[in-house]
Design an enzyme around this catalytic site. Structure first.
Site, short mmCIF file in Angstrom:
data_model
loop_
_atom_site.label_atom_id
_atom_site.label_comp_id
_atom_site.label_asym_id
_atom_site.label_seq_id
_atom_site.Cartn_x
_atom_site.Cartn_y
_atom_site.Cartn_z
N SER A 12 1.09 -1.19 0.08
CA SER A 12 -0.04 -0.25 -0.20
C SER A 12 0.98 1.19 -0.09
O SER A 12 1.82 1.39 0.88
CB SER A 12 -0.75 0.21 1.48
OG SER A 12 -1.66 1.38 1.45
N HIS A 37 -0.48 -1.04 -4.36
CA HIS A 37 -2.15 -0.88 -3.60
C HIS A 37 -2.47 0.61 -3.67
O HIS A 37 -1.15 0.83 -3.00
CB HIS A 37 -3.41 -2.01 -2.17
CG HIS A 37 -4.05 -1.55 -1.77
ND1 HIS A 37 -5.16 -2.24 -2.39
CD2 HIS A 37 -4.39 -0.69 -0.66
CE1 HIS A 37 -6.11 -2.36 -1.57
NE2 HIS A 37 -5.80 -1.39 -0.82
N ASP A 39 -4.47 3.51 -1.87
CA ASP A 39 -6.00 3.38 -0.87
C ASP A 39 -6.28 5.05 -0.90
O ASP A 39 -5.80 6.58 -0.88
CB ASP A 39 -5.21 3.52 0.94
CG ASP A 39 -5.01 2.43 1.02
OD1 ASP A 39 -6.35 0.97 0.63
OD2 ASP A 39 -4.17 2.08 1.58
N MET A 41 -9.08 7.50 0.01
CA MET A 41 -10.32 8.51 0.97
C MET A 41 -10.90 9.84 1.31
O MET A 41 -9.95 10.82 0.45
CB MET A 41 -9.06 8.43 2.60
CG MET A 41 -8.11 6.90 2.34
SD MET A 41 -7.78 6.71 4.53
CE MET A 41 -6.45 4.93 4.41
N HIS A 70 -8.28 1.36 -4.06
CA HIS A 70 -9.52 0.44 -3.02
C HIS A 70 -9.70 1.66 -2.89
O HIS A 70 -9.07 2.89 -2.12
CB HIS A 70 -8.50 -0.06 -1.94
CG HIS A 70 -9.94 -0.13 -0.61
ND1 HIS A 70 -8.93 -0.82 0.62
CD2 HIS A 70 -11.12 -0.02 -0.66
CE1 HIS A 70 -9.60 -0.66 1.39
NE2 HIS A 70 -11.32 -0.12 0.40
N MET A 72 -12.16 3.81 -0.52
CA MET A 72 -13.01 4.42 1.15
C MET A 72 -13.56 5.46 0.78
O MET A 72 -13.57 6.91 1.07
CB MET A 72 -11.88 4.56 2.08
CG MET A 72 -11.24 2.91 2.02
SD MET A 72 -10.22 2.46 3.36
CE MET A 72 -8.36 3.17 2.19
N MET A 141 -11.50 -5.91 5.56
CA MET A 141 -10.48 -5.07 6.15
C MET A 141 -10.31 -5.39 7.13
O MET A 141 -11.42 -5.83 8.56
CB MET A 141 -11.71 -3.31 6.36
CG MET A 141 -11.75 -3.33 5.30
SD MET A 141 -9.93 -2.19 4.62
CE MET A 141 -9.63 -1.80 5.61
N ASP A 177 -6.73 -6.46 3.94
CA ASP A 177 -6.38 -4.71 3.99
C ASP A 177 -6.31 -4.86 5.84
O ASP A 177 -7.59 -4.78 6.26
CB ASP A 177 -7.12 -4.32 2.91
CG ASP A 177 -6.65 -2.55 3.25
OD1 ASP A 177 -5.33 -2.49 3.87
OD2 ASP A 177 -6.83 -2.06 2.43
N GLY A 179 -2.86 -4.38 8.48
CA GLY A 179 -2.01 -5.40 9.88
C GLY A 179 -1.41 -6.76 9.32
O GLY A 179 -1.28 -7.16 10.13
#
Length: 230
Positions: A12, A37, A39, A41, A70, A72, A141, A177, A179
């Protein structure tokens, strides 16, 4: 893109050097990343602001493989075409982001991208059941979306198992996605996941000028996941 269930590592870029995204994308691919990846947002659906279609378009020439975007964001539908035109290979939207997720998935495929469906930690696996024939990827998630570097939520491993059983022989990836590191990767791989998104666990200790640690981190996650499948 061709479908297979081999373990894929998708760094990511939320954890990359924001001033050097193009070079960071090249560096992680050179060091063994399978996908990149991204992200996205909006500060509304999740409590953070990151990137838009223009940034995706800017880094696309620097990515040789899969650009996994992705979203969000809410609403999603007005932005699908722009992210597809920016070169997204996969566009993932959240089931929680709108009332008409089936229409959203149709729009993603209609724009020429693979369609992904993301499930927040509080959303049950069953939410994906009516949509399994309309998706190419389900993103589980394993943290609450919005920020990198959060701790893995272990209760989500059972959700992965449920999804794996529901998917059956459909050509649908299960992506994790949040941790992901060498300690958590085996748990989700054994449960049925094949795409592992990792941010800080990949970019930790390295830089564009010293990318060898990226490769070491990617190999450690991959080896840990693959060991769980033997």
């Amino acid at each position: 893109m061709t479908f297979d269930r081999r373990i894929k590592i998708a760094p990511s870029i939320l954890s990359a050097d924001f001033a050097n995204f193009g070079q960071e994308c090249r560096a992680v691919e050179d060091q063994g990343a399978d996908w990149v990846h991204v992200d996205v947002m909006d500060g509304h659906f999740v409590p953070n602001l990151t990137f838009g279609p223009a940034m995706c378009k800017a880094i696309r020439p620097h990515i040789r493989g899969v650009m996994d975007v992705h979203l969000m964001i809410a609403p999603v539908d007005p932005y699908i075409e722009a992210f597809a035109e920016a070169g997204s290979d996969i566009i993932t939207a959240h089931v929680e982001a709108g009332a008409h997720v089936h229409r959203t998935l149709q729009a993603i495929r209609g724009a020429g991208a693979r369609a992904g469906l993301a499930l927040n930690p509080g959303t049950p696996a069953q939410a994906a059941r009516p949509l399994l024939d309309d998706v190419d990827l389900i993103c589980v998630m394993t943290v609450n979306p919005g920020f990198g570097g959060q701790k893995f939520i272990h209760s989500q491993v059972e959700k992965v198992r449920e999804l794996r059983a529901m998917i059956g022989d459909r050509p649908v990836h299960i992506e994790i996605d949040g941790g992901v590191d060498p300690a958590t990767a085996p748990l989700v791989a054994a449960a049925g996941a094949d795409v592992l998104v990792a941010g800080s666990a990949v970019f930790r200790g390295g830089s564009v000028s010293n990318s060898a640690p990226y490769g070491e981190n990617i190999r450690a996650i991959r080896e840990a996941a693959e060991a769980a499948l033997r």
